[in-house]
Scaffold this motif. Structure first.
Motif, PDB file in Angstrom:
ATOM      1  N   TYR A  19      -0.943  -0.417   7.595  1.00 44.52           N
ATOM      2  CA  TYR A  19      -1.925  -0.245   6.528  1.00 44.52           C
ATOM      3  C   TYR A  19      -2.618   1.102   6.718  1.00 44.52           C
ATOM      4  O   TYR A  19      -2.874   1.818   5.768  1.00 44.52           O
ATOM      5  CB  TYR A  19      -2.930  -1.394   6.524  1.00 44.52           C
ATOM      6  N   THR A  20      -2.869   1.454   7.974  1.00 43.58           N
ATOM      7  CA  THR A  20      -3.434   2.770   8.278  1.00 43.58           C
ATOM      8  C   THR A  20      -2.479   3.861   7.812  1.00 43.58           C
ATOM      9  O   THR A  20      -2.874   4.822   7.160  1.00 43.58           O
ATOM     10  CB  THR A  20      -3.636   2.902   9.805  1.00 43.58           C
ATOM     11  N   LEU A  21      -1.208   3.693   8.164  1.00 38.63           N
ATOM     12  CA  LEU A  21      -0.224   4.743   7.921  1.00 38.63           C
ATOM     13  C   LEU A  21       0.401   4.675   6.532  1.00 38.63           C
ATOM     14  O   LEU A  21       1.096   5.608   6.126  1.00 38.63           O
ATOM     15  CB  LEU A  21       0.887   4.671   8.983  1.00 38.63           C
ATOM     16  N   VAL A  62       8.986  -1.957  -8.663  1.00 36.69           N
ATOM     17  CA  VAL A  62       9.592  -3.285  -8.724  1.00 36.69           C
ATOM     18  C   VAL A  62       9.287  -3.981  -7.411  1.00 36.69           C
ATOM     19  O   VAL A  62       9.508  -3.435  -6.333  1.00 36.69           O
ATOM     20  CB  VAL A  62      11.104  -3.226  -9.079  1.00 36.69           C
ATOM     21  N   ASP A  63       8.708  -5.146  -7.537  1.00 35.47           N
ATOM     22  CA  ASP A  63       8.212  -5.834  -6.341  1.00 35.47           C
ATOM     23  C   ASP A  63       8.591  -7.306  -6.401  1.00 35.47           C
ATOM     24  O   ASP A  63       8.502  -7.946  -7.441  1.00 35.47           O
ATOM     25  CB  ASP A  63       6.686  -5.679  -6.268  1.00 35.47           C
ATOM     26  N   ALA A  64       8.994  -7.835  -5.260  1.00 34.91           N
ATOM     27  CA  ALA A  64       9.400  -9.241  -5.189  1.00 34.91           C
ATOM     28  C   ALA A  64       8.188 -10.170  -5.127  1.00 34.91           C
ATOM     29  O   ALA A  64       8.323 -11.389  -5.227  1.00 34.91           O
ATOM     30  CB  ALA A  64      10.297  -9.462  -3.972  1.00 34.91           C
ATOM     31  N   ALA A 122       3.692  -9.601   1.132  1.00 31.83           N
ATOM     32  CA  ALA A 122       3.381  -8.204   1.427  1.00 31.83           C
ATOM     33  C   ALA A 122       2.400  -8.152   2.595  1.00 31.83           C
ATOM     34  O   ALA A 122       1.387  -8.860   2.588  1.00 31.83           O
ATOM     35  CB  ALA A 122       2.775  -7.525   0.206  1.00 31.83           C
ATOM     36  N   GLY A 123       2.695  -7.329   3.580  1.00 30.84           N
ATOM     37  CA  GLY A 123       1.765  -7.128   4.684  1.00 30.84           C
ATOM     38  C   GLY A 123       0.430  -6.626   4.140  1.00 30.84           C
ATOM     39  O   GLY A 123      -0.634  -6.964   4.656  1.00 30.84           O
ATOM     40  N   SER A 124       0.503  -5.852   3.092  1.00 27.88           N
ATOM     41  CA  SER A 124      -0.721  -5.278   2.513  1.00 27.88           C
ATOM     42  C   SER A 124      -1.659  -6.352   1.973  1.00 27.88           C
ATOM     43  O   SER A 124      -2.843  -6.113   1.821  1.00 27.88           O
ATOM     44  CB  SER A 124      -0.356  -4.310   1.390  1.00 27.88           C
ATOM     45  N   HIS A 125      -1.128  -7.520   1.673  1.00 23.74           N
ATOM     46  CA  HIS A 125      -1.981  -8.607   1.185  1.00 23.74           C
ATOM     47  C   HIS A 125      -2.482  -9.485   2.311  1.00 23.74           C
ATOM     48  O   HIS A 125      -3.239 -10.414   2.080  1.00 23.74           O
ATOM     49  CB  HIS A 125      -1.219  -9.455   0.164  1.00 23.74           C
ATOM     50  N   ILE A 169       0.827  -1.205   0.000  1.00 24.11           N
ATOM     51  CA  ILE A 169       0.000   0.000   0.000  1.00 24.11           C
ATOM     52  C   ILE A 169       0.868   1.265   0.000  1.00 24.11           C
ATOM     53  O   ILE A 169       0.544   2.255  -0.664  1.00 24.11           O
ATOM     54  CB  ILE A 169      -1.005  -0.011   1.188  1.00 24.11           C
ATOM     55  N   THR A 170       2.004   1.225   0.697  1.00 23.47           N
ATOM     56  CA  THR A 170       2.857   2.418   0.783  1.00 23.47           C
ATOM     57  C   THR A 170       3.436   2.770  -0.585  1.00 23.47           C
ATOM     58  O   THR A 170       3.330   3.911  -1.047  1.00 23.47           O
ATOM     59  CB  THR A 170       4.005   2.170   1.784  1.00 23.47           C
ATOM     60  N   GLY A 171       4.021   1.764  -1.240  1.00 23.99           N
ATOM     61  CA  GLY A 171       4.603   1.993  -2.559  1.00 23.99           C
ATOM     62  C   GLY A 171       3.542   2.371  -3.584  1.00 23.99           C
ATOM     63  O   GLY A 171       3.767   3.216  -4.456  1.00 23.99           O
TER      64      GLY A 171
HETATM   65  C1  LIG Z   1      -1.933 -10.352   9.533  1.00 21.88           C
HETATM   66  C2  LIG Z   1      -1.712  -8.877   9.502  1.00 21.88           C
HETATM   67  C3  LIG Z   1      -2.773  -8.006   9.788  1.00 21.88           C
HETATM   68  C4  LIG Z   1      -2.590  -6.633   9.758  1.00 21.88           C
HETATM   69  N1  LIG Z   1      -3.649  -5.829  10.019  1.00 21.88           N
HETATM   70  C5  LIG Z   1      -3.491  -4.491   9.952  1.00 21.88           C
HETATM   71  C6  LIG Z   1      -4.597  -3.637  10.172  1.00 21.88           C
HETATM   72  O1  LIG Z   1      -5.723  -4.100  10.370  1.00 21.88           O
HETATM   73  N2  LIG Z   1      -4.413  -2.291  10.132  1.00 21.88           N
HETATM   74  C7  LIG Z   1      -3.176  -1.755   9.894  1.00 21.88           C
HETATM   75  O2  LIG Z   1      -3.061  -0.544   9.883  1.00 21.88           O
HETATM   76  N3  LIG Z   1      -2.113  -2.553   9.663  1.00 21.88           N
HETATM   77  C8  LIG Z   1      -2.230  -3.897   9.681  1.00 21.88           C
HETATM   78  N4  LIG Z   1      -1.151  -4.709   9.446  1.00 21.88           N
HETATM   79  C9  LIG Z   1       0.132  -4.094   9.087  1.00 21.88           C
HETATM   80  C10 LIG Z   1       0.144  -3.720   7.599  1.00 21.88           C
HETATM   81  O3  LIG Z   1      -0.406  -4.747   6.831  1.00 21.88           O
HETATM   82  C11 LIG Z   1       1.510  -3.454   7.060  1.00 21.88           C
HETATM   83  O4  LIG Z   1       2.230  -2.700   7.964  1.00 21.88           O
HETATM   84  C12 LIG Z   1       1.410  -2.678   5.764  1.00 21.88           C
HETATM   85  O5  LIG Z   1       0.625  -3.382   4.825  1.00 21.88           O
HETATM   86  C13 LIG Z   1       2.756  -2.385   5.185  1.00 21.88           C
HETATM   87  O6  LIG Z   1       2.601  -1.893   3.872  1.00 21.88           O
HETATM   88  P1  LIG Z   1       3.863  -1.613   2.979  1.00 21.88           P
HETATM   89  O7  LIG Z   1       3.367  -1.194   1.644  1.00 21.88           O
HETATM   90  O8  LIG Z   1       4.726  -0.663   3.691  1.00 21.88           O
HETATM   91  O9  LIG Z   1       4.645  -2.977   2.908  1.00 21.88           O
HETATM   92  P2  LIG Z   1       4.165  -4.421   2.379  1.00 21.88           P
HETATM   93  O10 LIG Z   1       2.717  -4.436   2.102  1.00 21.88           O
HETATM   94  O11 LIG Z   1       4.704  -5.419   3.328  1.00 21.88           O
HETATM   95  O12 LIG Z   1       4.889  -4.516   1.003  1.00 21.88           O
HETATM   96  C14 LIG Z   1       6.257  -4.645   0.892  1.00 21.88           C
HETATM   97  C15 LIG Z   1       6.549  -5.201  -0.486  1.00 21.88           C
HETATM   98  O13 LIG Z   1       7.930  -5.061  -0.741  1.00 21.88           O
HETATM   99  C16 LIG Z   1       8.387  -6.202  -1.395  1.00 21.88           C
HETATM  100  N5  LIG Z   1       9.821  -6.290  -1.191  1.00 21.88           N
HETATM  101  C17 LIG Z   1      10.489  -6.522  -0.037  1.00 21.88           C
HETATM  102  N6  LIG Z   1      11.813  -6.509  -0.262  1.00 21.88           N
HETATM  103  C18 LIG Z   1      11.967  -6.283  -1.595  1.00 21.88           C
HETATM  104  C19 LIG Z   1      13.111  -6.185  -2.417  1.00 21.88           C
HETATM  105  N7  LIG Z   1      14.345  -6.277  -1.912  1.00 21.88           N
HETATM  106  N8  LIG Z   1      12.920  -5.987  -3.749  1.00 21.88           N
HETATM  107  C20 LIG Z   1      11.670  -5.868  -4.269  1.00 21.88           C
HETATM  108  N9  LIG Z   1      10.572  -5.945  -3.505  1.00 21.88           N
HETATM  109  C21 LIG Z   1      10.722  -6.154  -2.190  1.00 21.88           C
HETATM  110  C22 LIG Z   1       7.609  -7.307  -0.788  1.00 21.88           C
HETATM  111  O14 LIG Z   1       7.590  -8.432  -1.647  1.00 21.88           O
HETATM  112  C23 LIG Z   1       6.240  -6.662  -0.625  1.00 21.88           C
HETATM  113  O15 LIG Z   1       5.449  -6.897  -1.762  1.00 21.88           O
HETATM  114  C24 LIG Z   1      -1.314  -6.088   9.461  1.00 21.88           C
HETATM  115  C25 LIG Z   1      -0.269  -6.947   9.173  1.00 21.88           C
HETATM  116  C26 LIG Z   1      -0.441  -8.317   9.183  1.00 21.88           C
HETATM  117  C27 LIG Z   1       0.689  -9.213   8.859  1.00 21.88           C
END
Ligand SMILES: Cc1cc2nc3c(=O)[nH]c(=O)nc-3n(C[C@H](O)[C@H](O)[C@H](O)COP(=O)(O)OP(=O)(O)OC[C@H]3O[C@@H](n4cnc5c(N)ncnc54)[C@H](O)[C@@H]3O)c2cc1C
Ligand SMILES: Cc1cc2nc3c(=O)[nH]c(=O)nc-3n(C[C@H](O)[C@H](O)[C@H](O)COP(=O)(O)OP(=O)(O)OC[C@H]3O[C@@H](n4cnc5c(N)ncnc54)[C@H](O)[C@@H]3O)c2cc1C
Ligand code: FES
Lengths: 372, 547
Positions: free
Chosen positions: A339-341, A30-32, A36-39, A11-13
């Protein structure tokens, strides 16, 4: 035209990509495509402070409080996103933090006072007021703090619509894993091939730590495996995001009628990189039993699925900004409640990368605190 | 003995041994529940996996009619899509912890044989099965244990059950496994108890479920698997309808046609996908050479059908099913020519999928078998999987048939207790596997691929996701099946992806030009079947052990 490379398509990216593409940048994500926490996340929009954490860590109270404005901005960002994407089942009917004892309620009282001073819309509900508002709660619940800023959304819908919006804007998606970054006026990210760009944004959650070392940052991002449960659909009655003052639980109902149960119960770290984390029996039984105690009406439904995913809390606080002064490599790590932030973190970080005005003051979240 | 209950207020009288689904079918009801889009659904699998036969029983929502025995005075209602959040009546489930030397999951041909062999070798054995009367699919017992067996197949099964009891196997019936954790530790629920079972050795013998045809209308009430109709008849002496159309591939289809005819049904079409056996004399001869007895049984069955005036239509496939007044209209083709037929019940079976969820949860290695289009668990010559102490026998390992399941049961049962295998078991197993191989060469047919399905076809029954929605999601080029699941909700429903997952895994693999493998499927997750929150609450009492 600026060439922007975003590492991480959670979600952040994605929000960073949306903002940049709308501002006219040429964007590649570019995503691995791994864990992902977002999934995996549950779609709770958190704002109020965690009562138990606060009680156990009174010395961190000021820290927690100082992040509250970011949470408020984050929820605003989600509302804008809900409108932009054409609806992600976002509701803001508020969040309840439940108390079972007078002592717990008293603590919530004090917490609510601090939060109100930071601009949160909070209220303490006594037993009668609470049960009138949420008649499905168990009799054992004595009161609650209602935070009207909180809410929920359906992450499956949000993720799907987000992807469609990015496609419509021509954002390029590449499946690769970045293993190193060279900083400079035109930074380069290296994976199966090299990606040169005018700026690079690291929104890689648990993958960020491994990329930070070469940028001179001692940032560690261990994944935290978390457990979730979901039930069959029932009549839509539970409108609030529900938490407990002292016990690990989040409970809410999607508009589909399914009840989503979580709250930080742990899962098992996967042994292989490709795999998702494993399910612990204790988490399944403990988490669901606790939910049924709080909301006995869900007891007639069956648990349909459990899943686990990686959360990346880092130090509990967001990391937003350039790797160092003048660097063209930027970090966008939401930290706790990611996910909120995520959206506000993504927008703030990409604003810095593109020279736009950030929506919040990024200074408190600067990566400088990770200088080795 | 009879029982009386009400369905949506209407009084129904049935046999005391009936399940709700059989009683409702006998009373002429097809539609048991409503989906979110208000479509009607009824019995489909007849064996507790599809979750489409849900009804509300005495206020408790989402009970499977095909697995729920009738009780005097019970109040059964059509299941609405979103039942009210009413706290259920308190139910006391006793938490029980068992630590048998050998645990066998599944009381079919394979499981019963394994339990007997292990017990005979001196081990303490617990066998559990989700049905009230064990026996599994091949021996499919009458629910009324007083009734005389229908045929030798049923009496053989009764005999096997008797032997298991006499040998001293602890049989837990109506006990459904929903969780498996490393250890292994098995979680299961019965109407009275919830179990956490940590055996020294585990033998998984959970059998298979049927592969349907994904065509428009396959979710309509009255359309069910061939095995579901067989269960209605063999276990409850209820016909799925008066006029029955069967579409499928393999010997089960003709066998069930013959059983239903003998029971008084009118077979309006018996459509087999494979060409006539006469066009494959070598495979037919090879099959006869490997097992004369079974081959003769097959021909006798076909002769009996002919005597009833039923002929097999070869080279035939169904294309769509429509609800028409109170009947079903099937459009199909036979040798390339279009045809239509009206029926009260339409039965489908295009092969089998192993029920291997427990094995996959425990991390047993699997390989993809292209010929049968399903996963096979990797086993040693003693039927041990790649997880030490976990054995697998019978159709849950991949299609093999009842005789092979029994021999594998002997082998695994002995091996699990440390006894050595017997040479005659090994040679019998080779013979049965040779027979299966020849049999399926005789029946080999080109079945339509799911990617060829019409846009309105439901690919995911539970979440009502159509082929058109799947195609739309595929334009995003998802790299893995998990991404497709999140984008479409395919596989997120109550059946846990049992029907859609194999289809979607195949589509993805062919698109990407990659070989199918275990990882192509949805990752299996606990619970493997939806589990009552009441069971979880009761099971929490079993959590005193630190993990
Ligand atoms: C079970 C669970 C429930 C949650 N519930 C909530 C909730 O209700 N509310 C809330 O606010 N938060 C919740 N969270 C936290 C939230 O999901 C995550 O903090 C948030 O989704 C992070 O988003 P992001 O885009 O920063 O990272 P992510 O969604 O984790 O995405 C990171 C991406 O980067 C990719 N990546 C990593 N390293 C590399 C690399 N070297 N090269 C290329 N790609 C790479 C990964 O493959 C992934 O696709 C929950 C988390 C979990 C696990
Ligand atoms: C619907 C159907 C009908 C068939 N009919 C015939 C036929 O008429 N003639 C023929 O030759 N072959 C038939 N076959 C094939 C034949 O059933 C198999 O070759 C044979 O029964 C395999 O024996 P088994 O022990 O491996 O499995 P099964 O006989 O299928 O036994 C598996 C047992 O495991 C139990 N079980 C499964 N999952 C769980 C769980 N989670 N918890 C508790 N218990 C569980 C089931 O209730 C069942 O009793 C049929 C197969 C199917 C699927
Ligand atoms: S018919 Fe009852 S579960 Fe499939």
């Amino acid at each position: 035209m600026t060439d922007l490379l975003i590492i991480g398509g959670g979600i952040t990216g994605q929000v960073a990509a949306l903002v940049a593409a709308e501002a006219g940048a040429r964007v590649t994500i570019v995503d691995a495509q791994r864990n992902a926490g977002s999934h995996a996340n549950a779609g709770s929009l958190h704002v109020q402070m965690q009562s138990r954490f606060l009680r156990l860590n009174p010395h961190l109270a000021d820290n927690l409080e100082s992040s509250l404005p970011l949470y408020l901005a984050a929820v605003g960002e989600w509302e804008a996103l809900d409108a932009r994407l054409g609806g992600v089942e976002l509701t803001r009917e508020g969040g309840l933090m439940l108390a079972e004892t007078p002592a717990q309620l008293e603590f919530l009282h004090e917490k609510a006072g601090r939060e109100a001073r930071k601009g949160l819309d909070v209220e303490i509900l006594n037993r009668d007021a609470l049960h009138a508002l949420a008649p499905w709660l168990s009799e054992q619940i004595a009161g609650a703090e209602l935070c009207r800023n909180e809410g929920k959304l359906n992450p499956l819908v949000a993720n799907r619509k987000m992807r469609a919006a990015l496609d419509a804007l021509g954002v390029r998606h590449v499946h690769d894993r970045i293993t190193g970054i060279e900083d400079g006026p035109h930074p380069v990210a290296h994976g199966a091939r090299a990606y040169a760009a005018d700026a690079i944004l690291i929104a890689a959650a648990w993958g960020a730590g491994a990329l930070a070392g070469r940028l001179g940052l001692n940032l560690s991002t261990p994944p935290e495996p978390l457990h979730m449960n979901i039930t069959e659909a029932g009549e839509y009655r539970i409108h609030h995001l529900v938490q407990h003052a002292e016990r690990p639980i989040t409970l809410k109902q999607f508009r589909s009628g399914q009840v989503v149960i979580g709250g930080g119960w742990e899962a098992r770290t996967a042994t292989a990189d490709r795999q998702a984390p494993g399910i612990r029996k204790t988490s399944l039984l403990g988490n669901v039993a606790l939910a049924a105690q709080i909301a006995p009406g869900i007891g007639g439904l069956r648990v349909l699925r459990t899943w686990a995913g990686y959360n990346t809390p880092v130090d509990g606080k967001s990391t937003i900004g350039p790797a160092s002064h003048g660097s063209r490599v930027f970090f966008a790590l939401p930290g706790d409640a990611g996910y909120t932030l995520g959206p506000i973190t993504g927008r703030t970080a990409v604003s810095l990368a593109l020279g736009l005005t950030p929506p919040v003051d990024p200074a408190p979240y600067a990566p400088a605190r990770w200088r080795a | 003995m009879t029982r009386r209950f009400t369905f949506d207020g209407q009084e129904i009288t049935c046999a005391s041994t009936d399940v709700v689904a059989a009683a409702l079918t006998a009373a002429g009801h097809r539609a048991f529940r409503q989906t979110d889009t208000e479509a009607k659904r009824g019995i489909f699998c007849g064996m507790g996996v599809c979750q489409d036969c849900l009804v509300t029983v005495d206020g408790q929502p989402n009970q499977r009619a095909c697995m729920t025995p009738v009780r005097e005075g019970m109040k059964v209602e059509t299941q609405v899509a979103r039942p009210p959040l009413t706290p259920p009546a308190p139910r006391s489930l006793t938490p029980k912890r068992l630590t048998p030397e050998v645990l066998v999951i599944g009381g079919g041909a394979g499981g019963l044989s394994a339990a007997i062999a292990a017990r005979d070798a001196g081990a303490e054995v617990v066998l559990l099965d989700e049905r009230k009367v064990p026996g599994g699919q091949y021996f499919k017992q009458s629910a009324d244990t007083q009734k005389a067996p229908l045929d030798p197949q049923q009496s053989e099964g009764r005999e096997l059950q008797r032997r298991a009891r006499e040998a001293g196997v602890t049989l837990l019936s109506q006990t459904e496994v929903w969780g498996a954790f490393d250890g292994p530790e098995i979680m299961a629920t019965s109407p009275e108890a919830v179990y956490a079972i940590a055996p020294d050795r585990l033998i998984v013998a959970t059998g298979a479920y049927e592969r349907p045809a994904m065509i428009p209308g396959w979710t309509l009430p009255g359309v069910m698997t061939v095995g579901a109709a067989q269960t209605l008849w063999r276990s409850y002496r209820t016909l799925p309808g008066k006029r029955v159309a069967l579409f499928g591939n393999g010997p089960l289809v003709a066998q069930v046609a013959q059983e239903l005819t003998a029971g008084g049904a009118e077979i309006v079409v018996l459509a087999e996908a494979a060409p006539a056996p006469a066009t494959r004399p070598f495979a037919a001869l090879d099959m006869a050479r490997r097992d004369t007895g079974l081959t003769r049984k097959g021909f006798t069955m076909l002769a009996r059908l002919r005597r009833y005036g039923v002929r097999v239509t070869h080279d035939a496939l169904p294309h769509a099913i429509h609800a028409q007044n109170s009947a079903l209209m099937v459009e199909y083709s036979a040798r390339g020519r279009p045809a239509q037929v009206e029926a009260d019940a339409v039965l489908l079976n295009y092969g089998f999928q192993p029920s291997n969820e427990i094995l996959r949860l425990l991390g047993c290695d699997m390989t993809y078998d292209a010929r049968f289009d399903h996963l096979r668990v990797t086993r040693s010559s003693t039927c041990e999987t790649t997880v030490p102490g976990v054995y697998a026998v019978g159709d849950c390992c991949g299609l093999g048939g009842a005789p092979a399941a029994m021999v594998e049961g002997h082998i695994a049962g002995r091996a699990a207790t440390g006894a050595s295998s017997r040479p005659d078991d090994d040679s019998a197993l080779r013979r049965h596997r040779g027979f299966q191989d020849a049999l399926w060469r005789l029946y080999s047919a080109r079945l339509p691929l799911p990617e060829e399905a019409a846009p309105e076809t439901h690919i995911c029954r539970c979440e009502e996701v159509t082929k058109a929605q799947l195609d739309a999601a595929l334009t995003d080029d998802p790299t893995d099946i998990g991404a497709l699941k999140r984008a479409t909700r395919i596989g997120m429903g109550r059946c846990q992806g049992r029907y859609c997952a194999p289809a979607v895994a195949g589509i993805m693999a062919r698109r990407q030009g990659l070989p199918l493998e275990d990882l192509s499927y949805f990752a299996p997750r606990v619970p493997i079947k939806p589990v009552d929150i009441a069971a979880i609450t009761a099971a929490e009492a079993l959590l005193d052990d630190p993990e």
